[in-house]
Design a protein around this motif. Structure first.
Motif, short mmCIF file in Angstrom:
data_model
loop_
_atom_site.label_atom_id
_atom_site.label_comp_id
_atom_site.label_asym_id
_atom_site.label_seq_id
_atom_site.Cartn_x
_atom_site.Cartn_y
_atom_site.Cartn_z
N MET A 112 -45.73 -18.16 65.11
CA MET A 112 -46.18 -19.45 64.60
C MET A 112 -46.08 -19.60 63.09
O MET A 112 -46.10 -20.71 62.56
N GLY A 113 -46.00 -18.49 62.38
CA GLY A 113 -45.71 -18.54 60.95
C GLY A 113 -46.76 -19.17 60.07
O GLY A 113 -46.43 -19.72 59.01
N ALA A 120 -48.50 -13.24 60.80
CA ALA A 120 -47.30 -14.09 60.78
C ALA A 120 -46.12 -13.37 60.14
O ALA A 120 -44.96 -13.64 60.47
N GLY A 157 -56.85 -12.30 68.18
CA GLY A 157 -56.17 -11.20 67.49
C GLY A 157 -54.74 -11.58 67.19
O GLY A 157 -54.44 -12.72 66.86
S1 SF4 Z 1 -51.78 -15.05 64.70
FE1 SF4 Z 1 -51.57 -15.90 62.65
S2 SF4 Z 1 -49.54 -16.90 62.67
FE2 SF4 Z 1 -50.16 -16.60 64.78
S3 SF4 Z 1 -51.16 -18.52 65.37
FE3 SF4 Z 1 -52.78 -17.09 64.70
S4 SF4 Z 1 -53.07 -17.59 62.53
FE4 SF4 Z 1 -51.07 -18.49 63.13
#
Ligand code: SF4
Length: 350
Positions: A112-113, A120, A157
């Motif tokens: 999702m970055g 991310a 997580g």
């Molecule tokens: S793990 Fe990080 S990049 Fe992935 S959805 Fe959650 S906050 Fe966004």
């Protein structure tokens, strides 16, 4: 060899039936797997020896190696768990007064970055199987005091849980099975960055777990900068989907809101947040940003975070301020990352 922890109780019952075994055998095996948490089929002492042998020839138990265990001053424990293919994930066990909460991962890395999130930077390596999601609970029980209980599970997580929808739902089904862990659905919270079609599917499937939406900004411009998902589904589309979720009495959607100093934490932002969420039965969880090595953001002072919270409370919005646990061991929100061999390290734009 299949991982037996990928099997729901009906699937294991079917496996037994195909081999002429009665349904109660599957229930017995579930109890051994999740209530007694055995590490070998031979320990299932009330299961006939030929069946134990057959189970051992057909299935693995899906155990994970503990690559690293870190203890925080606040009592939290972070587990780095190695998977069969050498990838690594993290889970964080947090003690409360009477029970534990466990934060678990659903993917290795994440696609999702989100710009403020350390995970991310790995990019998405792969989805976890249902059994790998469930096994994190089994492993975490090793850190629970005698007689202690993990009562709450938060899917916050590594990874975007709704990006791994089928395995997530299968894991939820296994975790809530009475003959296994028997978690209450109401004690499970699934977090999402805002994948609108998956939120709608979650609602249509009538899954009674709590949903936590990572909102994090009040304008599309800021949110799109922080969370690329907003370029596909903007705030209006996300909140429309939230409004349409059928809610039982007393159930609220949680909106997670990361406070980034000078970016999302002005009191004007707080007032706009109240307007945006008007008419949605919800609560807001404020999370002051936890800096991690290389991050370009800062969190607000505790005093300012409290002022932001007050602004929302004054206007009738139920709001909690979460001081993340485990900050000294990088186990707090947005700080989970592992040195997975296949991780694609990406530069995070400032
Ligand atoms: S793990 Fe990080 S990049 Fe992935 S959805 Fe959650 S906050 Fe966004």
């Amino acid at each position: 060899m299949d991982n037996i922890k990928d099997y729901t109780l009906p699937a294991l019952t079917e496996w037994m039936a195909q081999r002429g075994e009665p349904a109660f055998r599957a229930r017995q095996v579930f109890q051994w797997l999740y209530q007694r948490r055995v590490t070998g089929f031979e320990q299932m002492s009330n299961v006939a020896r030929p069946l134990r042998r057959r189970l051992g020839e057909s299935f693995s138990l899906g155990g994970m190696a503990r690559q690293d265990v870190r203890h925080s001053r606040d009592g939290s424990v972070k587990y780095a768990l190695r998977l069969d293919d050498g990838q690594c994930i993290e889970a964080v066990l947090m003690p409360n007064n009477t029970h534990y909460t466990l934060c678990i991962s659903t993917q290795v890395g994440c696609a999702m970055g989100c710009d403020f999130c350390m995970t991310a930077r790995m990019g998405l390596v792969r989805n976890l199987s249902a059994g790998e999601i469930v096994q994190q609970v089994v492993e975490a029980y090793g850190g629970v005091e005698e007689g202690g209980l993990i009562r709450n599970l938060v899917f916050m997580g590594m990874g975007e849980p709704l990006h791994n929808y089928d395995n997530l739902v299968r894991a939820l089904t296994i975790l809530t099975e009475d003959h296994g862990f028997g978690f209450s659905w109401r004690r499970l919270t699934v977090s999402t960055s805002g994948l609108v079609p998956a939120i709608r599917r979650f609602a249509a499937d009538r899954l009674p777990a709590n949903l936590a939406i990572s909102l994090n900004a009040v304008s599309d411009e800021t949110r799109a900068r922080l969370m690329p998902v907003n370029r596909r589904w903007n705030i209006a589309a996300l909140l429309d989907a939230c409004r349409e979720i059928p809610k039982e009495p007393r159930v609220r959607i949680t909106f997670e809101y990361v406070l980034l100093k000078g970016i999302t934490d002005s009191l004007a932002d707080a007032r706009k947040l109240v307007k945006l969420l008007h008419g949605i039965k919800c609560k807001v969880n404020l999370i002051p940003f936890n800096p991690w090595p290389g991050s370009t953001y800062e969190g607000p002072s505790l005093e300012h975070a409290r002022a932001f919270q007050e602004e929302l409370l004054h206007r009738g919005l139920l709001t909690t301020l979460r001081i993340s646990k485990g900050q000294d061991i990088q186990a707090a929100c947005g700080q989970l990352i592992t040195a997975s061999p296949a991780a694609r390290w990406r530069k995070v734009a400032g």
